[in-house]
Design an enzyme around this catalytic site. Structure first.
Site, PDB file in Angstrom:
ATOM      1  N   GLU A  34       0.793  -1.208   0.184  1.00  0.00           N
ATOM      2  CA  GLU A  34       0.218   0.027   0.082  1.00  0.00           C
ATOM      3  C   GLU A  34       0.820   1.086   0.133  1.00  0.00           C
ATOM      4  O   GLU A  34       1.899   1.228   0.870  1.00  0.00           O
ATOM      5  CB  GLU A  34      -0.700   0.019   1.168  1.00  0.00           C
ATOM      6  CG  GLU A  34      -1.978  -0.784   1.204  1.00  0.00           C
ATOM      7  CD  GLU A  34      -2.769  -0.818   2.650  1.00  0.00           C
ATOM      8  OE1 GLU A  34      -2.804   0.041   3.396  1.00  0.00           O
ATOM      9  OE2 GLU A  34      -3.209  -1.941   2.737  1.00  0.00           O
ATOM     10  N   ASP A  45      -4.622   8.705  11.111  1.00  0.00           N
ATOM     11  CA  ASP A  45      -3.118   8.168  11.306  1.00  0.00           C
ATOM     12  C   ASP A  45      -2.357   8.783  12.505  1.00  0.00           C
ATOM     13  O   ASP A  45      -2.676   9.757  13.102  1.00  0.00           O
ATOM     14  CB  ASP A  45      -2.210   8.552  10.052  1.00  0.00           C
ATOM     15  CG  ASP A  45      -2.688   7.666   8.938  1.00  0.00           C
ATOM     16  OD1 ASP A  45      -2.614   6.615   8.920  1.00  0.00           O
ATOM     17  OD2 ASP A  45      -3.020   8.530   7.826  1.00  0.00           O
TER      18      ASP A  45
END
Length: 243
Positions: A34, A45
């Site tokens: 990814e 995140d």
């Protein structure tokens, strides 16, 4: 054989390292990768990947630049490459234009966590299909069975099961959520299930993939890229150690 998916943010540690990292991931035995598209506000995140986004943008990474870099390794990096990013930059680039470029440079699928499923169903799914791109939705321990099945029906490639409801890279993530993993395994989903968030080593990987088809490692690998001058050797040893 359980699949290992390695995430990295494009544009770190240096702007032009993307191809080198992609080759390293492939050559070290990972099954897919990814590639994160840097964004100024990566809300899902944790601090490590946020730092990577900040550095990548400072280095001058852009979607256009990333496509140029991926074109260079299209023939040599043949394991599946998935682009992961937030919807806003993709929309600014032009959604169909973005999908067309993905197809041209050898990207096999997308993960856009903040693209609403209803928008996917009514508008964007057919564009992805036109360019033969997979699309992966995320589920969490809080997602109802009905919704898991719905998101699985929309997804292709794999279903991304977040190990816990937190941001990426949290130290105290509950990896072995037995009820959750059992529930996913019992649903007869059409896509393979990949577990992500919090996998740091071989033991974690084996733990979460007992009942899932694969695991996704992001923060632990990005940390190596950010913190080690000799990230190539350390990254290789790390990935080989998981497989």
């Amino acid at each position: 054989m359980k699949k290992l998916n390695i995430y990295f943010t494009a544009g770190v540690p240096n702007l032009n390292d993307t191809g080198k990292i992609a080759k390293l991931i492939q050559d070290s035995g990972a099954d897919m990768m990814e590639i994160g598209i840097p964004y100024s506000d990566p809300v899902a995140d944790g601090s490590v990947i946020q730092d990577a986004h900040t550095l990548a943008l400072k280095n001058g990474m852009s979607i256009k630049k990333l496509f140029d870099q991926l074109l260079e390794v299209k023939e040599s990096v043949t394991i599946p490459k998935i682009l992961m990013g937030y919807f806003n930059p993709v929309l600014q680039f032009g959604f169909e234009n973005f999908c067309q470029k993905c197809a041209e440079v050898g990207v096999s699928g997308l993960i856009i966590p903040d693209l609403p499923p209803i928008e996917f169903e009514t508008k964007y799914g057919k564009i992805l299909k036109k360019y033969n791109l997979n699309f992966t939705f995320l589920v969490t321990p809080e997602t109802s069975e009905e919704r898991i099945k719905y998101l699985d029906s929309l997804s292709s490639g794999f279903l991304y099961a977040v190990s816990s409801s937190s941001t990426t890279g949290k130290e105290n993530v509950v990896l072995k959520n037995e009820d959750y993993l059992n529930r996913l395994a019992s649903l007869n989903l059409k896509n393979p299930v990949f577990i992500g968030f919090g996998i740091k080593n071989k033991a974690d990987f084996e733990n979460v993939t007992e009942k899932a088809q694969g695991g996704i490692i992001g923060t632990a690998f990005v940390k190596i890229l950010l913190e080690n001058e000799d990230w190539e050797t350390k990254g290789k040893v790390f990935i080989e150690g998981i497989k």
